[in-house]
Structures are given as structure tokens and as C-alpha cells.
Design a protein around this motif. Structure first.
Motif, PDB file in Angstrom:
ATOM      1  N   GLY A  15      53.934  39.862  40.054  1.00  0.00           N
ATOM      2  CA  GLY A  15      55.215  39.850  39.358  1.00  0.00           C
ATOM      3  C   GLY A  15      56.365  40.001  40.339  1.00  0.00           C
ATOM      4  N   PRO A  16      57.587  39.588  39.952  1.00  0.00           N
ATOM      5  CA  PRO A  16      58.749  39.690  40.846  1.00  0.00           C
ATOM      6  C   PRO A  16      59.001  41.096  41.352  1.00  0.00           C
ATOM      7  N   SER A  17      58.702  42.052  40.506  1.00  0.00           N
ATOM      8  CA  SER A  17      58.881  43.450  40.904  1.00  0.00           C
ATOM      9  C   SER A  17      57.545  44.171  41.012  1.00  0.00           C
ATOM     10  N   CYS A  18      56.459  43.374  41.084  1.00  0.00           N
ATOM     11  CA  CYS A  18      55.100  43.944  41.188  1.00  0.00           C
ATOM     12  C   CYS A  18      54.801  44.922  40.053  1.00  0.00           C
ATOM     13  N   GLU A  19      55.271  44.551  38.877  1.00  0.00           N
ATOM     14  CA  GLU A  19      55.115  45.449  37.727  1.00  0.00           C
ATOM     15  C   GLU A  19      53.826  45.207  36.939  1.00  0.00           C
ATOM     16  N   ARG A  20      53.100  44.132  37.273  1.00  0.00           N
ATOM     17  CA  ARG A  20      51.870  43.807  36.538  1.00  0.00           C
ATOM     18  C   ARG A  20      50.672  43.829  37.478  1.00  0.00           C
ATOM     19  N   THR A  21      49.503  44.032  36.865  1.00  0.00           N
ATOM     20  CA  THR A  21      48.269  44.023  37.649  1.00  0.00           C
ATOM     21  C   THR A  21      47.509  42.731  37.396  1.00  0.00           C
ATOM     22  N   CYS A  22      46.568  42.452  38.281  1.00  0.00           N
ATOM     23  CA  CYS A  22      45.688  41.308  38.051  1.00  0.00           C
ATOM     24  C   CYS A  22      44.853  41.550  36.796  1.00  0.00           C
ATOM     25  N   PRO A  23      44.422  40.491  36.153  1.00  0.00           N
ATOM     26  CA  PRO A  23      43.574  40.673  34.973  1.00  0.00           C
ATOM     27  C   PRO A  23      42.370  41.549  35.276  1.00  0.00           C
ATOM     28  N   THR A  24      42.023  42.363  34.321  1.00  0.00           N
ATOM     29  CA  THR A  24      40.957  43.356  34.502  1.00  0.00           C
ATOM     30  C   THR A  24      39.638  42.741  34.917  1.00  0.00           C
ATOM     31  N   HIS A  25      39.304  41.547  34.390  1.00  0.00           N
ATOM     32  CA  HIS A  25      37.971  40.984  34.600  1.00  0.00           C
ATOM     33  C   HIS A  25      37.905  39.948  35.723  1.00  0.00           C
ATOM     34  N   CYS A  26      38.946  39.935  36.584  1.00  0.00           N
ATOM     35  CA  CYS A  26      38.838  39.088  37.778  1.00  0.00           C
ATOM     36  C   CYS A  26      37.767  39.645  38.711  1.00  0.00           C
ATOM     37  N   ALA A  27      37.014  38.739  39.331  1.00  0.00           N
ATOM     38  CA  ALA A  27      36.002  39.186  40.282  1.00  0.00           C
ATOM     39  C   ALA A  27      36.688  39.701  41.560  1.00  0.00           C
ATOM     40  N   PRO A  28      36.097  40.669  42.222  1.00  0.00           N
ATOM     41  CA  PRO A  28      36.708  41.227  43.449  1.00  0.00           C
ATOM     42  C   PRO A  28      36.846  40.179  44.559  1.00  0.00           C
ATOM     43  N   VAL A  29      37.812  40.418  45.426  1.00  0.00           N
ATOM     44  CA  VAL A  29      38.038  39.551  46.594  1.00  0.00           C
ATOM     45  C   VAL A  29      38.059  40.439  47.830  1.00  0.00           C
ATOM     46  N   LEU A  30      37.333  40.041  48.851  1.00  0.00           N
ATOM     47  CA  LEU A  30      37.281  40.834  50.073  1.00  0.00           C
ATOM     48  C   LEU A  30      38.634  40.807  50.790  1.00  0.00           C
ATOM     49  N   ASN A  31      39.180  41.987  51.032  1.00  0.00           N
ATOM     50  CA  ASN A  31      40.440  42.144  51.782  1.00  0.00           C
ATOM     51  C   ASN A  31      41.599  41.315  51.185  1.00  0.00           C
ATOM     52  N   GLY A  32      41.815  41.498  49.926  1.00  0.00           N
ATOM     53  CA  GLY A  32      42.934  40.781  49.344  1.00  0.00           C
ATOM     54  C   GLY A  32      43.028  41.009  47.845  1.00  0.00           C
ATOM     55  N   SER A  33      44.058  40.450  47.300  1.00  0.00           N
ATOM     56  CA  SER A  33      44.279  40.590  45.868  1.00  0.00           C
ATOM     57  C   SER A  33      43.309  39.695  45.098  1.00  0.00           C
ATOM     58  N   ARG A  34      42.945  40.124  43.933  1.00  0.00           N
ATOM     59  CA  ARG A  34      42.000  39.362  43.109  1.00  0.00           C
ATOM     60  C   ARG A  34      42.643  38.164  42.420  1.00  0.00           C
ATOM     61  N   CYS A  35      43.958  38.116  42.386  1.00  0.00           N
ATOM     62  CA  CYS A  35      44.604  37.036  41.645  1.00  0.00           C
ATOM     63  C   CYS A  35      45.869  36.573  42.360  1.00  0.00           C
ATOM     64  N   SER A  36      46.330  35.413  41.951  1.00  0.00           N
ATOM     65  CA  SER A  36      47.572  34.866  42.507  1.00  0.00           C
ATOM     66  C   SER A  36      48.769  35.510  41.801  1.00  0.00           C
ATOM     67  N   SER A  37      49.956  35.123  42.234  1.00  0.00           N
ATOM     68  CA  SER A  37      51.159  35.729  41.652  1.00  0.00           C
ATOM     69  C   SER A  37      51.324  35.431  40.164  1.00  0.00           C
ATOM     70  N   ASP A  38      50.677  34.369  39.688  1.00  0.00           N
ATOM     71  CA  ASP A  38      50.745  34.072  38.247  1.00  0.00           C
ATOM     72  C   ASP A  38      49.524  34.571  37.485  1.00  0.00           C
ATOM     73  N   GLY A  39      48.668  35.363  38.145  1.00  0.00           N
ATOM     74  CA  GLY A  39      47.557  36.027  37.463  1.00  0.00           C
ATOM     75  C   GLY A  39      46.260  35.268  37.415  1.00  0.00           C
ATOM     76  N   VAL A  40      46.183  34.091  38.059  1.00  0.00           N
ATOM     77  CA  VAL A  40      44.926  33.332  38.062  1.00  0.00           C
ATOM     78  C   VAL A  40      43.958  34.002  39.034  1.00  0.00           C
ATOM     79  N   CYS A  41      42.737  34.248  38.558  1.00  0.00           N
ATOM     80  CA  CYS A  41      41.743  34.939  39.366  1.00  0.00           C
ATOM     81  C   CYS A  41      41.285  34.042  40.526  1.00  0.00           C
ATOM     82  N   TYR A  42      41.345  34.568  41.735  1.00  0.00           N
ATOM     83  CA  TYR A  42      40.960  33.800  42.912  1.00  0.00           C
ATOM     84  C   TYR A  42      39.468  33.526  42.968  1.00  0.00           C
TER      85      TYR A  42
END
Length: 216
Positions: free
Chosen positions: A42-69
Motif C-alpha cells: 500500500g502507499p502507506s504500507c497500511e495493508r498486509t499480504c493476503p494471509t494464504h500467500c505461500a512464503p517467499v525466501l528473503n522477500g515479501s510474499r506479494c506484490s504491491s497490489d497483493g498478488v501472491c508471488y
């Protein structure tokens, strides 16, 4: 007095030229300049990645629009892993029970059917029972009506035949009589005792009758 913290807590720290002129990690409007910490978006980092995204090594689980990597954890699907696989899907070891459109990968558990195992077998049985019951009622009504019609026809035929059949003659009228006619037609036949008695009795009564003398 610079006592208000404008930057959201989940903004990444300022790094080099990415910082603004004052060295802050966000703009005066509270927008994070260098992105967010892991799993915040989010623009102010106010949201989290979706709960059921699979983990990602050394990084965020999702993109800025919430799509799971890295896709979803087991038994979830969708771009944001927002959908759970149908509970009636058969489990497939360590793989997801369903594919990306929710179709069960290896079929259904006992008692269910359909691509997503959305149909219960007993529901089909109830519908079949209703159909069979309805069909039975219709067939019963039809054949019952036919049987009743045939029975009425048979009864009407029997009554008609009885009415058409001639009535037997009365036995009384078929009994052979005796008298003068018999005597004239069969002069040589001896009279029976009854005939003789009747003739004798008739003659005697006629002689004794009061009016006999008047006729003479």
C-alpha cells in the motif's frame, strides 16, 4: 515542532538518494518513499499480504497490489489466494486438492460428485425417488382408469346379453291337458281314471242340477 511522526511504521528506511530533502522515509503526505517492510503493501504500507500467500525466501510474499508471488498455501487458490479448495475434494499428498479454477484435482470423497464436488449423492437419490414416485402415481392412475373402464364394459355387456336372451316358457303352460280335445283326437286311447271320474262326476252333477229339468 516536529513532534508528529508523519511516516507510517512499516515504511522502509531512507536509503541514499531515495530519501527526501529532509532525510525522511516518507513524504509530507505520509506516503512511503522506499516501499514497505516485508509482507506490507500500500502507499502507506497500511495493508498486509493476503494471509494464504505461500512464503517467499528473503522477500515479501506479494506484490504491491497483493498478488501472491509464490502461489498459495495448500488447499487455496486464486491470485490473492482468497479461495479455499472445496472440502469434499480428495487430498493429493502434498499437492493442492484443487487447481487454479477450483476444480478438484483427483475427484471427490464418497457421497459427492461434480467438478468441484458440489453435488451430494443423496440429493440425486431424493430427486430420483421423487421422479419415480411421481411416475408411479401417474402410471397407477392411468392403468387404474383403464381397468375401471374395462370392468364397466364387461358389466354392461353381461347385462345386455341377459336382457336379449328369451325368457323360458312357463312350465304350467307346457303341461299337456286332457279333455274333450284329447278324446276327439285320440278316440281309441282309453281314458285315464281322472278323466273317467271327471266325466262321471260331471254327468251326475248335471242330472242333479235344479235347472236340468227345466231344460228338458
Amino acid at each position: 515542532m516536529c513532534h508528529v511522526s508523519l511516516c507510517p511504521y512499516n515504511c522502509l528506511s531512507c536509503i541514499g538518494f531515495q530519501c527526501n530533502s529532509t532525510g525522511s522515509k516518507c513524504t509530507s503526505e505520509g506516503l512511503c518513499i522506499n516501499g514497505c517492510v516485508t509482507d506490507f503493501i500500500g502507499p502507506s504500507c497500511e495493508r498486509t499480504c493476503p494471509t494464504h500467500c505461500a512464503p517467499v525466501l528473503n522477500g515479501s510474499r506479494c506484490s504491491s497490489d497483493g498478488v501472491c508471488y509464490n502461489g498459495c498455501v495448500l488447499h487455496y487458490y486464486g491470485s490473492w489466494c482468497e479461495n479455499a479448495c472445496p472440502a469434499q475434494c480428495l487430498s493429493v499428498g502434498t499437492e493442492n486438492r484443487c487447481v487454479d479454477n477450483g476444480t478438484c484435482r483427483e475427484g471427490c470423497i464418497a457421497g459427492y460428485s461434480g467438478e468441484r464436488c458440489e453435488h451430494r449423492a443423496d440429493a440425486f437419490l431424493r430427486e430420483d425417488s421423487k421422479s419415480a414416485s411421481t411416475a408411479g402415481m401417474v402410471a397407477g392412475s392411468f392403468f387404474g382408469g383403464v381397468a375401471l373402464t374395462i370392468a364397466c364394459g364387461v358389466i354392461a355387456l353381461v347385462v345386455w346379453m341377459k336382457r336379449k336372451k328369451p325368457t323360458p316358457a312357463n312350465e304350467y303352460y307346457n303341461t299337456q291337458t286332457f279333455g274333450a280335445g284329447n278324446e276327439a283326437s285320440k278316440p281309441d286311447q282309453p281314458k285315464s281314471d281322472a278323466e273317467s271320474n271327471y266325466t262321471s262326476l260331471g254327468g251326475n252333477q248335471e242330472e242333479r242340477h235344479t235347472y236340468s229339468s227345466l231344460d228338458q
